[in-house]
Design a protein around this motif. Structure first.
Motif, PDB file in Angstrom:
ATOM      1  N   LEU A 118       4.982   6.717  -0.618  1.00 42.70           N
ATOM      2  CA  LEU A 118       4.004   7.485   0.173  1.00 42.70           C
ATOM      3  C   LEU A 118       2.592   6.920   0.039  1.00 42.70           C
ATOM      4  N   ILE A 119       2.190   6.617  -1.168  1.00 40.60           N
ATOM      5  CA  ILE A 119       0.839   6.095  -1.395  1.00 40.60           C
ATOM      6  C   ILE A 119       0.652   4.770  -0.668  1.00 40.60           C
ATOM      7  N   LEU A 120       1.608   3.875  -0.842  1.00 42.26           N
ATOM      8  CA  LEU A 120       1.463   2.554  -0.219  1.00 42.26           C
ATOM      9  C   LEU A 120       1.512   2.646   1.303  1.00 42.26           C
ATOM     10  N   ARG A 121       2.316   3.536   1.840  1.00 36.51           N
ATOM     11  CA  ARG A 121       2.451   3.636   3.296  1.00 36.51           C
ATOM     12  C   ARG A 121       1.261   4.358   3.933  1.00 36.51           C
ATOM     13  N   TYR A 122       0.896   5.505   3.390  1.00 35.45           N
ATOM     14  CA  TYR A 122      -0.075   6.358   4.087  1.00 35.45           C
ATOM     15  C   TYR A 122      -1.492   6.297   3.521  1.00 35.45           C
ATOM     16  N   PHE A 123      -1.653   5.872   2.287  1.00 35.90           N
ATOM     17  CA  PHE A 123      -2.997   5.737   1.740  1.00 35.90           C
ATOM     18  C   PHE A 123      -3.471   4.291   1.783  1.00 35.90           C
ATOM     19  N   GLU A 124      -2.535   3.354   1.663  1.00 42.25           N
ATOM     20  CA  GLU A 124      -2.892   1.936   1.662  1.00 42.25           C
ATOM     21  C   GLU A 124      -2.497   1.238   2.961  1.00 42.25           C
ATOM     22  N   ASP A 125      -1.804   1.944   3.830  1.00 42.31           N
ATOM     23  CA  ASP A 125      -1.471   1.468   5.175  1.00 42.31           C
ATOM     24  C   ASP A 125      -0.613   0.193   5.199  1.00 42.31           C
ATOM     25  N   PHE A 126       0.321   0.100   4.261  1.00 50.34           N
ATOM     26  CA  PHE A 126       1.245  -1.027   4.260  1.00 50.34           C
ATOM     27  C   PHE A 126       2.407  -0.760   5.199  1.00 50.34           C
ATOM     28  N   LYS A 127       2.971  -1.823   5.729  1.00 43.38           N
ATOM     29  CA  LYS A 127       4.191  -1.739   6.526  1.00 43.38           C
ATOM     30  C   LYS A 127       5.368  -1.623   5.567  1.00 43.38           C
ATOM     31  N   LEU A 128       6.490  -1.138   6.088  1.00 41.88           N
ATOM     32  CA  LEU A 128       7.652  -0.910   5.240  1.00 41.88           C
ATOM     33  C   LEU A 128       8.147  -2.182   4.555  1.00 41.88           C
ATOM     34  N   ASP A 129       8.118  -3.308   5.269  1.00 41.24           N
ATOM     35  CA  ASP A 129       8.582  -4.554   4.647  1.00 41.24           C
ATOM     36  C   ASP A 129       7.620  -5.008   3.534  1.00 41.24           C
ATOM     37  N   GLU A 130       6.340  -4.740   3.676  1.00 41.45           N
ATOM     38  CA  GLU A 130       5.377  -5.082   2.630  1.00 41.45           C
ATOM     39  C   GLU A 130       5.576  -4.188   1.403  1.00 41.45           C
ATOM     40  N   ILE A 131       5.856  -2.910   1.656  1.00 43.49           N
ATOM     41  CA  ILE A 131       6.123  -1.982   0.552  1.00 43.49           C
ATOM     42  C   ILE A 131       7.362  -2.434  -0.209  1.00 43.49           C
ATOM     43  N   ALA A 132       8.374  -2.843   0.535  1.00 46.35           N
ATOM     44  CA  ALA A 132       9.602  -3.331  -0.099  1.00 46.35           C
ATOM     45  C   ALA A 132       9.307  -4.522  -1.001  1.00 46.35           C
ATOM     46  N   GLU A 133       8.455  -5.401  -0.541  1.00 44.07           N
ATOM     47  CA  GLU A 133       8.098  -6.575  -1.348  1.00 44.07           C
ATOM     48  C   GLU A 133       7.305  -6.171  -2.589  1.00 44.07           C
ATOM     49  N   ILE A 134       6.347  -5.274  -2.429  1.00 42.00           N
ATOM     50  CA  ILE A 134       5.530  -4.825  -3.559  1.00 42.00           C
ATOM     51  C   ILE A 134       6.387  -4.147  -4.619  1.00 42.00           C
ATOM     52  N   ASN A 136       9.594  -4.440  -4.945  1.00 44.36           N
ATOM     53  CA  ASN A 136      10.772  -5.252  -5.241  1.00 44.36           C
ATOM     54  C   ASN A 136      12.063  -4.498  -4.890  1.00 44.36           C
ATOM     55  N   GLU A 137      12.062  -3.896  -3.724  1.00 48.21           N
ATOM     56  CA  GLU A 137      13.207  -3.154  -3.196  1.00 48.21           C
ATOM     57  C   GLU A 137      13.512  -3.674  -1.804  1.00 48.21           C
ATOM     58  N   ASN A 138      14.669  -3.271  -1.268  1.00 43.33           N
ATOM     59  CA  ASN A 138      14.923  -3.665   0.115  1.00 43.33           C
ATOM     60  C   ASN A 138      14.343  -2.606   1.055  1.00 43.33           C
ATOM     61  N   VAL A 139      14.189  -2.968   2.307  1.00 44.09           N
ATOM     62  CA  VAL A 139      13.516  -2.101   3.280  1.00 44.09           C
ATOM     63  C   VAL A 139      14.271  -0.788   3.469  1.00 44.09           C
ATOM     64  N   SER A 140      15.588  -0.835   3.479  1.00 43.95           N
ATOM     65  CA  SER A 140      16.347   0.406   3.674  1.00 43.95           C
ATOM     66  C   SER A 140      16.125   1.383   2.514  1.00 43.95           C
ATOM     67  N   THR A 141      15.953   0.869   1.304  1.00 40.49           N
ATOM     68  CA  THR A 141      15.654   1.731   0.161  1.00 40.49           C
ATOM     69  C   THR A 141      14.287   2.382   0.335  1.00 40.49           C
ATOM     70  N   VAL A 142      13.325   1.617   0.805  1.00 37.94           N
ATOM     71  CA  VAL A 142      11.982   2.150   1.041  1.00 37.94           C
ATOM     72  C   VAL A 142      12.038   3.253   2.102  1.00 37.94           C
ATOM     73  N   LYS A 143      12.770   3.018   3.179  1.00 39.66           N
ATOM     74  CA  LYS A 143      12.901   4.034   4.237  1.00 39.66           C
ATOM     75  C   LYS A 143      13.545   5.305   3.691  1.00 39.66           C
ATOM     76  N   THR A 144      14.586   5.134   2.896  1.00 38.01           N
ATOM     77  CA  THR A 144      15.285   6.285   2.322  1.00 38.01           C
ATOM     78  C   THR A 144      14.361   7.079   1.405  1.00 38.01           C
ATOM     79  N   ARG A 145      13.598   6.373   0.586  1.00 34.66           N
ATOM     80  CA  ARG A 145      12.680   7.054  -0.333  1.00 34.66           C
ATOM     81  C   ARG A 145      11.558   7.769   0.414  1.00 34.66           C
ATOM     82  N   LEU A 146      11.093   7.173   1.482  1.00 38.86           N
ATOM     83  CA  LEU A 146      10.064   7.810   2.292  1.00 38.86           C
ATOM     84  C   LEU A 146      10.600   9.099   2.910  1.00 38.86           C
ATOM     85  N   TYR A 147      11.800   9.030   3.445  1.00 41.28           N
ATOM     86  CA  TYR A 147      12.443  10.206   4.033  1.00 41.28           C
ATOM     87  C   TYR A 147      12.657  11.283   2.970  1.00 41.28           C
TER      88      TYR A 147
END
Length: 165
Positions: A118-134, A136-147
């Motif tokens: 949440l912080i990286l997406r909505y406070f730091e304005d990162f894209k999901l693929d960038e969050i995944a890289e930061i 060290n997760e895959n994009v689908s995991t990031v989407k699931t955690r956001l949901y």
């Protein structure tokens, strides 16, 4: 790029973006002094591990990862060490609980894996693929955690309205 150039690039990058990193650290630790410590420690770690930055194009996500991990490390250390002032201890049973928590408090109550997304997406304005890289997760995991984070916040907000309404 030689080691001197890389060190200069890191220094320049951090100086240009120091407010962002302070803000990110503050989102985690919720304390000015701790946030400054996190940024300071992250800078030291970045210089100590500058050889781990294989491609200078990824300096942004590389340094964000260092700041996030440093903040989480500090929070883990603080969880292990709980200091209670002798004057506060007798009053703990009489403390009133604020039933009107705001959303920020609910975000801070989230488990770190959800709060980070949440912080990286909505406070730091990162894209999901960038969050995944930061993180060290895959994009689908990031989407699931956001949901999941939104589900938890929604439940907290619904319960708060039900209990206070």
């Amino acid at each position: 790029m030689n080691k001197t150039d890389l060190g200069t690039n890191i220094a320049d990058f951090v100086m240009q973006n120091k407010e962002k990193y302070y803000r990110l650290a503050y989102q985690y630790v919720q304390n000015r002094e701790d946030a400054l410590d996190v940024v300071h420690d992250a800078i030291n770690k970045a210089f100590s591990n500058k050889n781990s930055l294989k491609n200078p194009e990824y300096i942004r996500t590389w340094f964000y990862r260092i700041v996030v991990n440093t903040a989480l490390d500090l929070l883990r250390k603080q969880k292990k060490l709980i200091v209670i002032d002798d004057e506060i201890l007798p009053n703990l049973e009489t403390v009133m609980v604020d039933k009107h928590e705001d959303v920020d408090l609910n975000i801070n109550a989230l488990p770190e894996q959800y709060r980070s997304v949440l912080i990286l997406r909505y406070f730091e304005d990162f894209k999901l693929d960038e969050i995944a890289e930061i993180l060290n997760e895959n994009v689908s995991t990031v989407k699931t955690r956001l949901y999941k984070a939104f589900q938890i916040l929604r439940i907290d907000m619904i319960e708060g309205v039900a209990n206070n309404g």
